[in-house]
Enzyme design. Sequence first.
Site, PDB file in Angstrom:
ATOM      1  N   ASP A  42       0.845  -1.211   0.000  1.00 20.56           N
ATOM      2  CA  ASP A  42       0.000   0.000   0.000  1.00 20.56           C
ATOM      3  C   ASP A  42       0.877   1.257   0.000  1.00 20.56           C
ATOM      4  O   ASP A  42       0.378   2.378  -0.022  1.00 20.56           O
ATOM      5  CB  ASP A  42      -1.025  -0.014   1.144  1.00 20.56           C
ATOM      6  CG  ASP A  42      -0.397  -0.056   2.518  1.00 20.56           C
ATOM      7  OD1 ASP A  42       0.850  -0.143   2.617  1.00 20.56           O
ATOM      8  OD2 ASP A  42      -1.156  -0.002   3.513  1.00 20.56           O
ATOM      9  N   SER A  43       2.205   1.046  -0.031  1.00 19.80           N
ATOM     10  CA  SER A  43       3.126   2.167  -0.261  1.00 19.80           C
ATOM     11  C   SER A  43       2.841   2.800  -1.616  1.00 19.80           C
ATOM     12  O   SER A  43       3.322   3.903  -1.892  1.00 19.80           O
ATOM     13  CB  SER A  43       4.576   1.672  -0.213  1.00 19.80           C
ATOM     14  OG  SER A  43       4.754   0.565  -1.070  1.00 19.80           O
ATOM     15  N   ASP A  81      -0.972  -6.181   0.126  1.00 25.44           N
ATOM     16  CA  ASP A  81      -1.269  -5.471   1.372  1.00 25.44           C
ATOM     17  C   ASP A  81      -2.772  -5.239   1.514  1.00 25.44           C
ATOM     18  O   ASP A  81      -3.422  -4.772   0.570  1.00 25.44           O
ATOM     19  CB  ASP A  81      -0.608  -4.077   1.334  1.00 25.44           C
ATOM     20  CG  ASP A  81       0.608  -3.995   2.229  1.00 25.44           C
ATOM     21  OD1 ASP A  81       0.748  -4.815   3.145  1.00 25.44           O
ATOM     22  OD2 ASP A  81       1.417  -3.082   2.004  1.00 25.44           O
ATOM     23  N   LYS A 110      -1.010  -9.283   3.371  1.00 28.16           N
ATOM     24  CA  LYS A 110      -0.244  -8.776   4.525  1.00 28.16           C
ATOM     25  C   LYS A 110      -1.146  -7.893   5.379  1.00 28.16           C
ATOM     26  O   LYS A 110      -1.893  -7.070   4.857  1.00 28.16           O
ATOM     27  CB  LYS A 110       0.998  -8.007   4.054  1.00 28.16           C
ATOM     28  CG  LYS A 110       1.830  -7.430   5.222  1.00 28.16           C
ATOM     29  CD  LYS A 110       3.261  -7.105   4.819  1.00 28.16           C
ATOM     30  CE  LYS A 110       3.411  -5.834   4.035  1.00 28.16           C
ATOM     31  NZ  LYS A 110       2.995  -4.606   4.739  1.00 28.16           N
ATOM     32  N   GLU A 112      -1.125  -5.479   9.011  1.00 26.44           N
ATOM     33  CA  GLU A 112      -0.297  -4.806  10.028  1.00 26.44           C
ATOM     34  C   GLU A 112      -0.877  -5.017  11.421  1.00 26.44           C
ATOM     35  O   GLU A 112      -2.093  -4.879  11.612  1.00 26.44           O
ATOM     36  CB  GLU A 112      -0.245  -3.289   9.744  1.00 26.44           C
ATOM     37  CG  GLU A 112       0.529  -2.939   8.483  1.00 26.44           C
ATOM     38  CD  GLU A 112       0.662  -1.434   8.260  1.00 26.44           C
ATOM     39  OE1 GLU A 112       0.354  -0.638   9.180  1.00 26.44           O
ATOM     40  OE2 GLU A 112       1.081  -1.060   7.154  1.00 26.44           O
ATOM     41  N   GLU A 176       9.602  -3.844  10.601  1.00 29.68           N
ATOM     42  CA  GLU A 176       9.958  -2.526  10.046  1.00 29.68           C
ATOM     43  C   GLU A 176      10.623  -1.659  11.113  1.00 29.68           C
ATOM     44  O   GLU A 176      10.043  -1.405  12.178  1.00 29.68           O
ATOM     45  CB  GLU A 176       8.702  -1.840   9.474  1.00 29.68           C
ATOM     46  CG  GLU A 176       9.031  -0.510   8.809  1.00 29.68           C
ATOM     47  CD  GLU A 176       8.045  -0.086   7.737  1.00 29.68           C
ATOM     48  OE1 GLU A 176       7.126  -0.868   7.397  1.00 29.68           O
ATOM     49  OE2 GLU A 176       8.182   1.044   7.238  1.00 29.68           O
TER      50      GLU A 176
HETATM   51  O1  KIV Z   1       3.607  -0.993   1.636  1.00 27.56           O
HETATM   52  C1  KIV Z   1       4.729  -1.497   1.483  1.00 27.56           C
HETATM   53  O2  KIV Z   1       5.357  -1.383   0.434  1.00 27.56           O
HETATM   54  C2  KIV Z   1       5.269  -2.250   2.628  1.00 27.56           C
HETATM   55  C3  KIV Z   1       6.682  -2.714   2.605  1.00 27.56           C
HETATM   56  C4  KIV Z   1       7.696  -1.766   2.194  1.00 27.56           C
HETATM   57  C5  KIV Z   1       7.047  -3.467   3.814  1.00 27.56           C
HETATM   58  O3  KIV Z   1       4.565  -2.514   3.534  1.00 27.56           O
END
Ligand code: KIV
Length: 257
Positions: A42-43, A81, A110, A112, A176
């Site tokens: 989600d980056s 994510d 993923k 959090e 992280e």
């Molecule tokens: O959102 C993302 O890209 C991430 C990673 C960099 C760990 O969570």
Amino acid sequence: MISKISKIKSLKRRSKIVCLTAYSKNIAQTIDKYTDIILVGDSLGSTLYNFKSTRSVTLEMMIRHSKSVRQGIADSLMVVDMPYNTYNKPSQALNNCKKVIKLTKCDGVKIEGGLKKIKIIKHLIKNKIPIMGHLGILPQSTKKFKSKGKSIKERNELIRDCKILEDAGVFSIVLECVESKLARHITNLIKIPTIGIGSSNNCDGQILVLDDILGLTESKMKFVKKYANVKKIIAFGAKKFKKEVKSRKYPSQKHSY
Ligand code: KIV
């Protein structure tokens, strides 16, 4: 046949696990040979859409980009994510994870969080959703990127969270910005792989945002190392194209119908 997830788990203590992000097919296809895991992170909120935080990323955005990424992956494990506010309650989380897996054909998602999310994570795993955990700095809940695990309280909480995620059945955990010695302690303590970002070489694998290491972003994060200057290459191509269009060199008859 050994599943992709079992293969990743079996790499612990044998070979470092290489993970990068991708948000589209062409990029995924280019990196697939060099990665064990490709994360649709989600980056993408900050990297592609200039959002101030990942909180503005929606499930629809993640699904759209993940569908594209899926087309480019042959070998790597594909993880997506789950964005902010899509896994607040067990039933809501299960519906959203099922939707993501069905529509994107990813291998896992993923999530959090540790203790605060454990009821939800257990519910997902009970329903056969493969989960990668994410502890330490949690970008969906914090604005401050600082090292985690320096105080005894933080250290104990992180160890506790890693243990409960492992016991719940997650297949690996992203750590992280976790302080180096604590990352080593956790990596030795648990049987599933730890994937570090800013958490030292003591982790079983490493993950970074591809755009950061290619110099496409201006990231100032301590853990970012620039391996290429793709901006320069793109500018070079665009500049050459401009020159040829202005001078009428392009298109020649060869490139015309
Ligand atoms: O959102 C993302 O890209 C991430 C990673 C960099 C760990 O969570």
